[in-house]
Design a protein around this motif. Structure first.
Motif, short mmCIF file in Angstrom:
data_model
loop_
_atom_site.label_atom_id
_atom_site.label_comp_id
_atom_site.label_asym_id
_atom_site.label_seq_id
_atom_site.Cartn_x
_atom_site.Cartn_y
_atom_site.Cartn_z
N GLN A 2 -5.65 3.89 -1.32
CA GLN A 2 -4.56 3.08 -0.79
C GLN A 2 -4.52 3.12 0.74
O GLN A 2 -4.30 2.12 1.39
CB GLN A 2 -3.25 3.60 -1.37
N ARG A 44 -7.41 1.24 2.20
CA ARG A 44 -7.54 -0.06 1.50
C ARG A 44 -9.00 -0.35 1.18
O ARG A 44 -9.47 -1.48 1.33
CB ARG A 44 -6.99 -1.23 2.33
N LEU A 83 -1.99 -2.31 -2.11
CA LEU A 83 -2.73 -2.40 -0.87
C LEU A 83 -2.01 -3.39 0.05
O LEU A 83 -1.82 -4.55 -0.31
CB LEU A 83 -4.16 -2.89 -1.12
N LEU A 84 -1.62 -2.91 1.21
CA LEU A 84 -0.85 -3.74 2.13
C LEU A 84 -1.58 -3.89 3.45
O LEU A 84 -2.19 -2.94 3.95
CB LEU A 84 0.52 -3.10 2.37
N GLY A 85 -1.47 -5.07 4.03
CA GLY A 85 -2.09 -5.32 5.33
C GLY A 85 -1.54 -4.39 6.39
O GLY A 85 -2.27 -3.91 7.26
N THR A 86 -0.23 -4.16 6.35
CA THR A 86 0.41 -3.22 7.26
C THR A 86 1.15 -2.21 6.40
O THR A 86 2.00 -2.59 5.60
CB THR A 86 1.41 -3.96 8.19
#
Lengths: 375, 290
Positions: free
Chosen positions: A108, A111, B184-187
């Motif tokens: 996570q 990513r 899953l995050l860009g920020t």
């Protein structure tokens, strides 16, 4: 969605990872006659998505037919950690000189995919000593660098045989991971034989639920570990989770629904059904959602209902409207608490109070009431 | 860090502008004062939506309008392509509203954007608001009050709840960032905390939830920086393990990602944690008075 071992092994073989010779059965039909096709000793393995299968008696070694049949019969009727056993897998035992742990998962924080290798395969990954594990962060836009494969082979085999087979296994895992949109591809243990063959004794594959539309060949399995109502809700596009408590919560947004469940717990209540309405302003959708909670109340699963809305896209008066039309049964109304905040909250509260609904603005107050009005 | 591009005012493009959500939120953003300069829907170029010109592709839209950021309302299956096009067209920041994005697509597009230095917020996020100035995304217009708190959140409706309660209590905000509910995050939270702290807000409010390690990572940053006036709330204290609680990212698995671990980590770093939404707002008010 977690696949069963035998399903994961079907994917393994399709992508070029070797597995032991074996047969899968959903019932006792035909097991006895086909045992002659396999060479003893056999591993008998219960097929379930639950963890801790070995400790629960779901993995046995059988030295002859009678033992194998007894084990199959026993496993087919057992539940492991409350979950169903979907069948048994009978496999020939592998004689290995090394047992290795391999996994590709998603990290996570970075990513990115993460390759994990352990030279103490066969035990719970949580219990593997740190010095027996190595990890490599992979670039999702690139193939696995050759040097990572060299490092992994060196670390796992210490100059022993099987380098080419190990590299090819990792390569196949990577193709499977990408090709099937996996969240996890894990082999624990990978058996490396004296002659250098690499064979996956166990297989764990978790597919991404949000990618299943790209894989029509995977039959409708996400519902496997769901309750009937959870599956029904999913088909209608709602997020519904059944929990052990006795208070139903209908809220808009996953965060708010969780916050409401937490607040209920604070006042001695326990959530029984979690329903996230999502961002809708369609009164029919809201009625449909209310219908599912009323159904769970009618069959005694929940004793009160908390409707908890923040009016943004979903306007409070739309919710009020849906409540007025759907909740006509007095006893259901009596064990229901409505908490509305946001767009048009006053107008909505007015409408509902006139119809004798228990309406609040404060979340804590509403949760306290929802605990009290349980029938 | 790329994320900084999120905290400045942009000329905004709406990807998927002719859809129901895209059309509705274009009107809402315009009403808030956002400079929405164009929209994109393949095959529908030449139309207008609320006076905003629609183009067939991002490249052309950026060239004609000078857009510097976009907000995407496209279907999950098309999001990866939409992000690649936005990055290639030279946008500086992209806000992704789309829910249920395949996780491998998220990995791909986040890595691609990072390589080119483009800031991503989301996916599955409500967007962001530079309060009193402009808004990109779907947050309700009426909840904000101009001030100098920064809000960072993994949940849409909890953001609205907290912002509205703060506004009613006279506690205004400057930056409100909805990070998204996906795994899953860009920020992520740590990155968001780092960039808002550079703007020296009077306080930072973090709204976290179960799943992953984002709150723990933000905690260690806060501890290292010795930052003060950081507040937090973590949803999911009552969530059972291995159940996905609505958001793709909201799951306690393999003994990690639980709410109490996060609360402990935050408190250990000097963050003031509210045990309920009411507590959180109360604690912030109390500190503001002191």
């Amino acid at each position: 969605m977690n696949l069963l071992e035998h399903e994961a092994k079907n994917l393994f073989r399709r992508y070029g990872i070797s597995t032991p010779r074996g047969l899968f059965y959903q019932s006792m039909d035909g097991i006895a006659s086909s045992l002659t096709n396999l060479e003893f000793p056999l591993m008998v393995k219960a097929q379930t998505t639950a963890g801790g299968r070995g400790k629960a008696g779901g993995i046995r070694t059988a030295l002859h037919s009678k033992e194998a049949l007894d084990d199959c019969e026993r496993m087919l009727s057992m539940r492991i950690a409350g979950r169903k056993v979907y069948g048994v897998l009978l496999e020939e035992m592998i004689d290995a000189s090394r047992e290795i742990y391999l996994a590709i998962t998603i990290d996570q924080r970075s990513r990115s995919p993460l390759l994990l290798a352990g030279c103490a395969g066969g035990m719970d990954v949580e219990n593997m000593p740190a010095h027996t594990m190595q990890r490599w962060s992979l670039d999702p836009l690139e193939p696995i660098p050759e040097e990572f494969l060299d490092q992994a082979a060196h670390f796992l085999l210490r100059g022993g045989r099987g380098t080419a087979e190990l590299r090819s296994t990792i390569g196949a895992m990577w193709r499977l991971f990408r090709g099937m949109d996996c969240e996890l591809v894990e082999i624990n243990p990978l058996m490396v034989t004296d002659s250098g063959k690499a064979i996956a004794a166990d297989a764990k594959v978790a597919l991404d639920d949000d990618s299943l539309f790209r894989h029509p060949e995977i039959p409708d399995m996400p519902g496997r570990d769901m309750t009937e109502l959870e599956r029904m809700a999913k088909e209608k596009g709602f997020n519904l989770v059944e929990l052990p408590g006795d208070i139903g919560v209908l809220a808009n947004g996953a965060g708010l629904t969780m916050a409401a469940l937490d607040t209920l717990q604070r006042y001695g209540g326990k959530g029984g059904t979690f329903l996230d309405l999502g961002g809708t302003d369609d009164p029919d959708r809201i009625s449909e959602a209310l219908g599912m909670l009323s159904y769970n109340m009618a069959r005694g699963r929940i004793a009160s209902i908390l409707v908890c809305i923040f009016g943004g896209i979903t306007r409070c008066d739309t919710v009020a409207d849906a409540l007025l039309h759907t909740i006509t049964d007095r006893s259901v109304k009596a064990s229901m608490v409505v908490r509305l905040r946001g767009n048009n909250e006053e107008e909505a509260a007015q409408m509902l109070r006139l119809a004798n609904f228990n309406v609040h603005v404060d979340l804590d107050e509403a949760c306290l009431q929802a605990v009290k009005v349980r029938t | 860090m790329n994320g900084r591009a999120l905290l400045v005012k942009h000329r905004v493009l709406v990807q998927g502008i002719t859809g129901r959500q895209g059309t509705y939120h274009t009107a809402q953003m315009l009403e808030y004062g956002t400079e929405v300069v164009g929209g994109v829907t393949p095959g529908k170029g030449g139309r207008t939506v609320h006076g905003v010109p629609v183009f067939n592709d991002v490249q052309k839209a950026v060239k004609r309008t000078g857009a510097t950021a976009s907000v995407a309302f496209v279907p999950a299956a098309n999001l990866k392509q939409a992000v690649v096009e936005g990055v290639e067209a030279g946008l500086e920041a992209m806000v992704l509203i789309t829910e249920r994005t395949p996780v491998h697509d998220a990995m791909h597009m986040i890595a691609f954007a990072k390589r080119r230095g483009v800031a991503i917020l989301g996916p599955n996020c409500p967007g962001l608001c530079l309060v009193g100035d402009s808004k990109i995304g779907i947050m309700p217009n009426h909840i904000f009050r101009k001030g100098d708190l920064a809000i960072i959140s993994r949940s849409g409706t909890l953001t609205y709840e907290v912002v509205q309660a703060l506004s009613s209590a006279g506690l205004g905000q400057n930056f409100v960032l909805g990070l998204g509910g996906d795994r899953l995050l860009g920020t992520d939270m740590r990155e968001a905390v780092e960039m808002v702290l550079e703007k020296e807000p009077s306080g930072v409010v973090m709204i976290g939830e179960i799943g992953g390690q984002m709150e723990e990572e933000a905690s260690s940053l806060i501890r290292d920086l010795g930052s003060e006036n950081i507040f937090a709330y973590v949803a999911g204290v009552s969530a059972p393990p291995s159940k996905r609680m609505g958001h793709a990212g909201a799951i306690v698995s393999r003994g990690s990602g639980g709410a109490w671990e996060k609360i402990k980590a935050l408190e250990g770093s000097g963050v003031t944690v509210g045990r309920s939404l009411g507590d959180l707002v109360g604690l912030i008010s109390k500190r503001a008075i002191e």
